[in-house]
Write an enzyme that holds these catalytic residues in place. Structure first.
Site, PDB file in Angstrom:
ATOM      1  N   CYS A 337       0.837  -1.170  -0.038  1.00 22.54           N
ATOM      2  CA  CYS A 337      -0.211   0.066  -0.244  1.00 22.54           C
ATOM      3  C   CYS A 337       0.845   1.432   0.020  1.00 22.54           C
ATOM      4  O   CYS A 337       0.540   2.183  -0.880  1.00 22.54           O
ATOM      5  CB  CYS A 337      -0.985   0.082   1.246  1.00 22.54           C
ATOM      6  N   ARG A 366       7.077 -10.852   5.884  1.00 23.80           N
ATOM      7  CA  ARG A 366       6.670 -10.445   7.386  1.00 23.80           C
ATOM      8  C   ARG A 366       7.393 -11.538   8.147  1.00 23.80           C
ATOM      9  O   ARG A 366       7.249 -12.761   7.796  1.00 23.80           O
ATOM     10  CB  ARG A 366       5.184 -10.687   7.450  1.00 23.80           C
ATOM     11  N   GLN A 384       0.898 -11.048  -2.794  1.00 25.58           N
ATOM     12  CA  GLN A 384      -0.531 -10.840  -2.634  1.00 25.58           C
ATOM     13  C   GLN A 384      -0.868 -10.463  -3.888  1.00 25.58           C
ATOM     14  O   GLN A 384      -0.320  -9.922  -4.822  1.00 25.58           O
ATOM     15  CB  GLN A 384      -0.636  -9.410  -1.778  1.00 25.58           C
ATOM     16  N   ASP A 386      -2.484  -8.001  -5.137  1.00 25.60           N
ATOM     17  CA  ASP A 386      -2.848  -6.644  -4.278  1.00 25.60           C
ATOM     18  C   ASP A 386      -3.466  -5.917  -5.187  1.00 25.60           C
ATOM     19  O   ASP A 386      -3.154  -5.923  -6.416  1.00 25.60           O
ATOM     20  CB  ASP A 386      -1.968  -6.287  -3.643  1.00 25.60           C
ATOM     21  N   HIS A 388      -5.076  -1.330  -5.139  1.00 25.89           N
ATOM     22  CA  HIS A 388      -5.513  -0.109  -4.277  1.00 25.89           C
ATOM     23  C   HIS A 388      -6.503   0.658  -5.137  1.00 25.89           C
ATOM     24  O   HIS A 388      -5.994   0.914  -6.160  1.00 25.89           O
ATOM     25  CB  HIS A 388      -4.417   0.457  -3.658  1.00 25.89           C
ATOM     26  N   LYS A 472     -14.589  -3.432   6.952  1.00 23.05           N
ATOM     27  CA  LYS A 472     -14.099  -4.364   5.794  1.00 23.05           C
ATOM     28  C   LYS A 472     -15.034  -5.456   5.358  1.00 23.05           C
ATOM     29  O   LYS A 472     -16.035  -5.766   6.178  1.00 23.05           O
ATOM     30  CB  LYS A 472     -12.758  -4.990   5.963  1.00 23.05           C
ATOM     31  N   HIS A 518      -8.404  -1.437  -0.019  1.00 26.78           N
ATOM     32  CA  HIS A 518      -7.334  -2.551  -0.489  1.00 26.78           C
ATOM     33  C   HIS A 518      -8.130  -3.734  -0.639  1.00 26.78           C
ATOM     34  O   HIS A 518      -9.217  -4.069  -0.163  1.00 26.78           O
ATOM     35  CB  HIS A 518      -6.803  -2.796   0.917  1.00 26.78           C
TER      36      HIS A 518
HETATM   37 ZN   LIG Z   1      -3.041  -2.433   0.786  1.00 28.21          ZN
END
Ligand SMILES: [Zn+2]
Ligand SMILES: [Zn+2]
Length: 641
Positions: A337, A366, A384, A386, A388, A472, A518
């Site tokens: 992000c 992580r 991910q 991912d 945004h 979320k 996200h």
């Molecule tokens: Zn994110």
């Protein structure tokens, strides 16, 4: 009289001091038979505990998660009673319920317990269960509690009592066994009909390595013998489908201690599978107006100071990478992000440009403790899917609907047809915990609820489960074994746009903050592939299979023909291989079955002469012979998703 409000909203009047069990009896005897405990004003109580004031009451049965955990915790007491009967002088630590079943930490003194003793213990548990002993609650003073366990010589219970306030201590007794416990418990032991002890392990008292190691006995109980049989079958089936086992057998991924724990190595076949997944999603995303971006694997410390990750997670992450000369500090990217926020900022944005949808198959790192690592589901580096979405507040609902469509499209293509979604909202009584204005929260929360309703998504709403930066929507899928997995997620964020001072120019010519969403339909590729492997037991949908066919020449003589067929299929983007080994055809078929290759094409004299192939389908069997053109058409039809 007091008023009792039931979950359906109905209100009934009862005498003060009524118990949940009596309430159940007043509704129906059948219901009362199944009641294990009750939730009284949000707290789980014994069904026999008197209710003294107006309350909302939810009766709990085996079908409620809280009913089950009360049942399993009560089973731990019963196990302790059985152990005390069989091994006098045993001392007891703690005995909580866990996700499936329960355990008890026990000090057997000089006796060693192994799985050979399980049968004897299980028999004792069932013998005691049949006495239908009630679990009786008794408040005791701290002095009496200490006296009881001093007399019994149980230093573990004394250690627990030490930290408890006088006045809040309760004992529970069933049959001949008394335990220190807050409760709650089920009405009596009669509900426990089947037991299975699963394993023994060592466990340090209070998780402290400097203290004594106790024996932890894991068990599970059920109200019906058939449920235990089903459960054991499920475990066997889950073992067969374990993605760590199949990942190895199908040569999809591996781990190497030299590379580092929790860092998956994708082998060629796994990579082919993964690339198909990403291509599939990427294609769908382009259609939905996403733009693909690429960002580096590390980021300057200042990036994470701005995003807030440094303050929140800095100490628990992989530690910084330092440049040799300037002493600058970089972090492995824990999420994409912040990088995407910086991309958003590369040029001025107008309200007409929004939404801006930036997508990246971004690999993040992580730190997880080594004990927490598990196959592909808990790793230290993962990718991910991912994206945004930067949008205006009035666009949140439309964006949510589009993402829900995308997630359902993904689930549909991969055979996950059993799913629910959890909407996580803010705790209405504790609004100061959250960042963002009341207006924006109200807008986003109703947008999510409405979007989910308009898409006919089966949802549960949880208050207080939102992140501090926004509400979320999480997707839970049930796999072929009925196990639940959390996969895709869509999350509103008011925090990062604020921290990165993101802006757009509105129709009023003023500067405004965009809302950031996200979203990740797979969650991560690693986790998704793990769940997919276990869901389909390694029998991937044809379009995903790393090897869609294998050609099995009956002898060396037909290799030329096999090569010709293979080339022709590859020209149509159908991939596979030829088994050139000098093996009997029966052996080649068996090996291809083990590898779960969807189609086997057997070629011998007849096939070569007539320009045909004999087709076998994995899991189905012989499909007869056909021309290569016919086979190609069948495959193309099956692959089109
Ligand atoms: Zn994110
Ligand atoms: Zn208890």
């Amino acid at each position: 009289m007091i008023s009792i409000t039931l979950p359906d909203g109905s209100v009934r009047e009862y005498d003060k001091g009524i118990t949940s069990m009596q309430i159940a009896l007043s509704i129906s005897e059948g219901l009362a038979r199944n009641v294990l405990a009750a939730e009284v004003n949000g707290e789980v109580w014994d069904a026999s505990r008197p209710i003294e004031e107006d309350s909302s009451v939810k009766l709990l049965t085996w079908n409620d998660a809280k009913g089950k955990s009360t049942y399993w915790h009560s089973s731990a007491h019963l196990l302790a009673e059985a152990l005390e009967a069989l091994y006098p002088g045993t001392k007891f630590g703690i005995g909580p319920a866990i996700e499936t079943g329960f355990y008890y930490d026990v000090d057997f003194g000089d006796t060693t317990i192994s799985s050979d003793d399980f049968k004897k213990i299980e028999d004792k548990v069932i013998e005691l269960a049949k006495t239908k002993s009630e679990y009786i609650r008794k408040p005791v003073s701290k002095a009496d509690a200490i006296a009881y366990f001093t007399d019994k010589g149980d230093e573990y219970k004394l250690d627990l009592i030490k930290d408890l306030p006088d006045g809040g201590i309760t004992f529970y007794t069933q049959g001949n066994f008394t335990d220190l416990c807050r409760g709650p418990h089920i009405p009596n032991t009669g509900a426990i009909k089947a037991v299975k002890l699963m394993s023994v392990a060592g466990a340090y008292w209070r998780g402290d390595e400097s203290r004594k190691q106790l024996t932890r006995i894991y068990g599970v109980t059920f109200p019906k013998a058939s449920e235990l049989t089903d459960y054991l079958h499920l475990i066997e089936e889950a073992k067969k489908r374990d993605h760590r086992k199949l990942g190895k057998e199908l040569e999809l991924f591996a781990f190497s201690e030299k590379v580092g724990m929790g860092l998956p190595l994708w082998l060629p076949k796994g990579t082919a599978l993964r690339e198909r997944l990403t291509n599939f999603l990427q294609k769908a995303q382009v259609k939905s107006g996403y733009e693909q971006v690429i960002t580096p694997h590390i980021g300057h410390k200042n990036l994470y100071v701005t995003s807030g990750h440094y303050e929140k997670y800095g100490a628990d992450s992989f530690q910084p990478i330092k440049t040799p000369q300037e002493g600058e500090e970089f972090f492995l990217k824990p999420m994409n992000c912040p990088h995407h926020c910086e991309i958003y900022k590369t040029k001025p944005r107008s309200y007409k440009d929004l939404p801006v949808r930036l997508a990246e198959f971004g690999t993040v790192y992580r730190y997880e403790q080594s004990g927490e690592l598990h196959g592909l589901t808990r790793v230290r580096g993962f990718t991910q899917d991912d994206a945004h979405l930067f949008c205006r507040p009035d666009q949140v609902k439309e964006e949510f609907k589009k993402v829900i469509d995308l997630v359902l499209y993904v689930f549909g293509a991969l055979g996950f047809d059993n799913y629910t979604a959890q909407v996580s909202l803010r705790d209405p009584n504790n609004k100061t915990k959250y960042i963002g204005t009341d207006d924006n929260w109200a807008l986003a929360e109703s947008a999510i609820i409405e979007a989910a309703a308009e898409k006919n998504l089966p949802t549960v709403v949880e208050y207080g489960e939102a992140a501090f930066y926004g509400p979320k929507l999480d997707f839970m899928v049930k796999d072929a074994l009925g196990r639940k997995w959390q996969l895709g997620t869509i999350q509103v964020d008011y925090n990062l746009p604020e921290r990165f001072e993101l802006e757009y120019t509105g129709s009023d010519n003023q500067k405004h903050r965009p809302v950031m969403i996200h979203r990740a339909p797979f969650g991560s590729l690693e986790r998704f592939v793990a769940v997919l492997i276990e869901h389909c037991a390694g029998n991937f949908p044809l379009w995903l299979s790393p090897e869609q066919f294998i050609i099995l020449p009956i002898s060396e003589k037909y290799e030329e023909y096999a090569k010709k067929l293979s080339d022709e299929l590859k020209d149509s983007d159908i991939c596979g291989l030829i088994d050139f080994r000098d093996e009997k055809i029966g052996r080649k078929i068996r090996d291809a079955e083990v590898k779960k290759i969807p189609y086997m094409l057997i070629v011998g004299e007849k096939e070569a002469a007539e320009g045909l192939v004999s087709v076998r389908k994995h899991g189905t069997g012989d499909l007869g012979s056909m021309s290569i053109e016919e086979f190609k058409q069948q495959i193309i039809k099956e692959i089109t998703v």
